[in-house]
Design a protein around this motif. Sequence first.
Motif, PDB file in Angstrom:
ATOM      1  N   ALA A  13       1.166  -1.027  -0.005  1.00  0.00           N
ATOM      2  CA  ALA A  13      -0.698   0.479   0.328  1.00  0.00           C
ATOM      3  C   ALA A  13       1.021   1.527  -0.042  1.00  0.00           C
ATOM      4  CB  ALA A  13      -1.168   0.263   1.252  1.00  0.00           C
ATOM      5  N   SER A  14       1.487   1.092   0.668  1.00  0.00           N
ATOM      6  CA  SER A  14       2.394   2.627   1.010  1.00  0.00           C
ATOM      7  C   SER A  14       3.220   2.874  -0.376  1.00  0.00           C
ATOM      8  CB  SER A  14       3.517   1.963   2.057  1.00  0.00           C
ATOM      9  OG  SER A  14       4.587   3.236   2.086  1.00  0.00           O
ATOM     10  N   HIS A  17       1.133   3.923  -2.502  1.00  0.00           N
ATOM     11  CA  HIS A  17       0.062   5.491  -2.236  1.00  0.00           C
ATOM     12  C   HIS A  17       1.328   6.537  -3.118  1.00  0.00           C
ATOM     13  CE1 HIS A  17      -1.144   8.554  -0.472  1.00  0.00           C
ATOM     14  NE2 HIS A  17      -0.264   9.615   0.005  1.00  0.00           N
ATOM     15  N   SER A  20       0.711   7.377  -6.332  1.00  0.00           N
ATOM     16  CA  SER A  20      -0.548   7.917  -7.351  1.00  0.00           C
ATOM     17  C   SER A  20       0.582   9.745  -6.896  1.00  0.00           C
ATOM     18  CB  SER A  20      -1.484   7.464  -5.415  1.00  0.00           C
ATOM     19  OG  SER A  20      -0.855   8.615  -4.600  1.00  0.00           O
ATOM     20  N   ASP A  21       0.823  10.223  -7.183  1.00  0.00           N
ATOM     21  CA  ASP A  21       1.052  11.010  -6.903  1.00  0.00           C
ATOM     22  C   ASP A  21       1.914  11.406  -8.368  1.00  0.00           C
ATOM     23  OD1 ASP A  21       0.773  14.050  -5.316  1.00  0.00           O
ATOM     24  OD2 ASP A  21       2.613  14.123  -6.388  1.00  0.00           O
ATOM     25  N   ALA A  62       8.685   4.735   1.641  1.00  0.00           N
ATOM     26  CA  ALA A  62       7.804   3.612   0.597  1.00  0.00           C
ATOM     27  C   ALA A  62       9.563   2.529  -0.418  1.00  0.00           C
ATOM     28  CB  ALA A  62       7.166   3.747  -0.568  1.00  0.00           C
TER      29      ALA A  62
END
Length: 109
Positions: A13-14, A17, A20-21, A62
């Motif tokens: 998930a990290s 995530h 995601s930017d 991450a």
Amino acid sequence: MVTTSLTSPFEVASGFHALSDPLRVRVLELLQQQEYCVCELCEQLHVSQSKLSFHLKALREASLVRARQEGRWVYYSVNRRQFNLLEQYLSEYSRRTAGLLSGRYSSCQ
């Protein structure tokens, strides 16, 4: 459940995530080419050091990038091992879901 070399769902998930930017993706695209110091990244991306530091922190947490200090400068590079683990996760997920799509349907229809 998909099992990989990743030690926890948090790492998966990290990693996703952090990806995601759009600015983080741009940072990673630059770092694929070579190692950069923060000031070079700021110049290439036309962002302030404070804004970039926030995003680099997310990428470091991450484990997608590595930081190396040389004097007063910090140099960043891609952590290919972590990308390989995320790729392995997606490959395993794809392999398992392909079986579901090829005829093994749920009884909940």
